[in-house]
Scaffold this motif. Structure first.
Motif, short mmCIF file in Angstrom:
data_model
loop_
_atom_site.label_atom_id
_atom_site.label_comp_id
_atom_site.label_asym_id
_atom_site.label_seq_id
_atom_site.Cartn_x
_atom_site.Cartn_y
_atom_site.Cartn_z
N UNK A 1 19.00 48.34 -4.92
CA UNK A 1 17.97 49.38 -5.07
C UNK A 1 18.58 50.78 -5.12
N UNK A 2 19.79 50.92 -4.62
CA UNK A 2 20.47 52.22 -4.65
C UNK A 2 21.82 52.02 -5.35
N UNK A 3 21.76 51.78 -6.64
CA UNK A 3 22.95 51.37 -7.39
C UNK A 3 23.98 52.49 -7.49
N UNK A 4 23.53 53.71 -7.73
CA UNK A 4 24.48 54.81 -7.87
C UNK A 4 25.25 55.02 -6.57
N UNK A 5 24.55 54.95 -5.45
CA UNK A 5 25.21 55.11 -4.16
C UNK A 5 26.22 53.98 -3.94
N UNK A 6 25.83 52.78 -4.31
CA UNK A 6 26.73 51.64 -4.13
C UNK A 6 27.98 51.79 -4.99
N UNK A 7 27.79 52.23 -6.25
CA UNK A 7 28.94 52.40 -7.14
C UNK A 7 29.89 53.47 -6.62
N UNK A 8 29.32 54.59 -6.17
CA UNK A 8 30.17 55.67 -5.66
C UNK A 8 30.89 55.26 -4.39
#
Length: 405
Positions: free
Chosen positions: A30-37
């Motif tokens: 649900x928080x893909x950008x946070x996970x990628x970073x």
């Protein structure tokens, strides 16, 4: 226990591994950008470690293969350098005497003509040599150094008496000569010399790479060469290198053996292997620091995630989830982040190694330990980073989280 008692006894809360994984990755999905970073920090650290290990292993393999190919039985005899870096003369009889040493396979004398320079044409200003030298040599040089001609031909008994030159690899590059044809000439010592050939790079003789080679006869007739070599290359029997080395100084200059410098060019390549290893330790340390920073970042992100999902944690606890289930959820989430970053880091590190190895002409080699150790370390870092957030999530009271969430 009666049937009635069994019906009224609450069942222990259980969670399957598949369900735990799905719950743990919910926040990441649900928080893909946070996970990628978050995973990117781990990926950079692992990529640095894998790339350093791969590049170091590849370069070392290339250097060792070069040493094996060229051999460690080549010795260089000289008398040091004088003013301006020019080579000092050796006795005129040194070449003949060295050829009589038992265990010597080949001897190739060369003489730097310190008063002569080579230019692309006569319009180049005097003194702008580009670091190139003019060196007299004979046909034995190529065989002794195990060198190869990239284009054209090497000096022979016929061409050695005429104004003909063979350019070392670096000399040809500096002079801007990329091909050999009947009209290719250079301005050497105030005369036009025809370029007969261009050599491949010779790692064991960089001074030859930077030289324009001419024959001894033409050096005598045109430049007054007096017959004193300045650098002699000796190829010894492999099993007798130490024995031969002990005799070369006294044989070269019986009157002043202490003025003779003896080197083994392969030692320079061996030293480069050691330098590469020491440099790798430094970069591995930087990769470890990157991993540490990435772990702190994951821990920070997981603490924020716990605070944001207090209501979810309270609801799950109210529905029967234990503290272990809640803590396991967040710990599993940090482990997944570490695994994601570690896998990406290995792929990035392999890509960097492959690109650099291809550009340098190396055979790509990556230690197997880096391929499985990278993700393992990343998971370990993720797990350590997630311990405190998981413990904090597990300690939250259901009633308080539902009231404040």
């Amino acid at each position: 226990m009666t049937r009635t008692d069994a019906a009224t006894t609450p069942l222990a809360s259980r969670v399957r591994g598949v369900d735990l994984l799905a719950t743990a990755t919910l926040g990441l999905r649900t928080r893909r950008l946070r996970a990628v970073l978050s995973g990117l920090g781990i990926a950079i650290g692992i990529a640095a470690i894998v790339a350093v290990a791969g590049v170091t292993r590849s370069s070392q393999a290339a250097l060792l293969a070069q040493i094996d190919r060229l051999g460690t039985n080549l010795l260089t005899v000289s008398s040091g350098t004088g003013f301006g870096g020019s080579e000092r003369e050796l006795p005129a009889e040194a070449t003949r005497m060295l050829r009589q040493v038992d265990g010597v396979l080949a001897v190739a004398p060369t003489a730097q003509l310190t008063t002569e320079n080579v230019y692309r044409n006569q319009l180049v200003l005097e003194g702008q040599t580009g670091g190139l030298a003019v060196r007299a040599a004979d046909p034995s040089l190529l065989v002794t150094l195990d060198g190869h001609v990239r284009q054209g031909r090497f000096l022979d008994a016929a061409t050695a008496v005429y104004p003909v030159t063979v350019l070392g690899h670096e000399a040809a590059t500096t002079l801007g000569i990329t091909r050999v044809d009947p009209g290719t000439r250079v301005w050497l010592g105030g005369h036009w010399f025809t370029v007969a050939g261009i050599l491949e790079a010779i790692p064991f003789a960089p001074e030859v790479d930077r030289s324009a080679l001419i024959g001894f006869p033409v050096a005598r007739s045109m430049f007054g060469y007096a017959g004193h070599p300045s650098r002699i290359y000796v190829r010894a029997q492999q099993e007798r290198v130490t024995e031969v080395s002990a005799l070369l100084r006294l044989t070269t200059n019986p009157m002043n053996p202490d003025r003779v410098d003896l080197t083994r060019p392969s030692d320079a390549l061996t030293a480069r292997v050691a330098v590469a290893q020491s440099s790798a330790v430094l970069f591995l340390g930087l990769g470890a620091i990157a991993l540490l920073v990435a772990g702190i970042g994951i821990g920070n992100i997981m603490v924020i995630s716990v605070l944001e999902r207090r209501a979810e944690i309270g609801l799950r606890r109210a529905l029967g989830a234990t503290r272990g289930h809640v803590g396991g959820q967040f710990l599993a989430e940090s482990l997944v982040l570490g695994a994601f970053g570690g896998t990406a880091g290995v792929l990035i590190g392999c890509a960097i190694t492959a690109a650099l190895a291809r550009s340098r002409g190396w055979t790509m080699q990556i230690p197997v330990e880096a391929l499985w150790g990278g993700p393992l370390v990343a998971v370990l870092v993720g797990g350590i980073a997630g311990l405190y957030p998981a413990f904090r999530a597990a300690r939250l009271a259901p009633a308080e989280t539902l009231r404040t969430g």
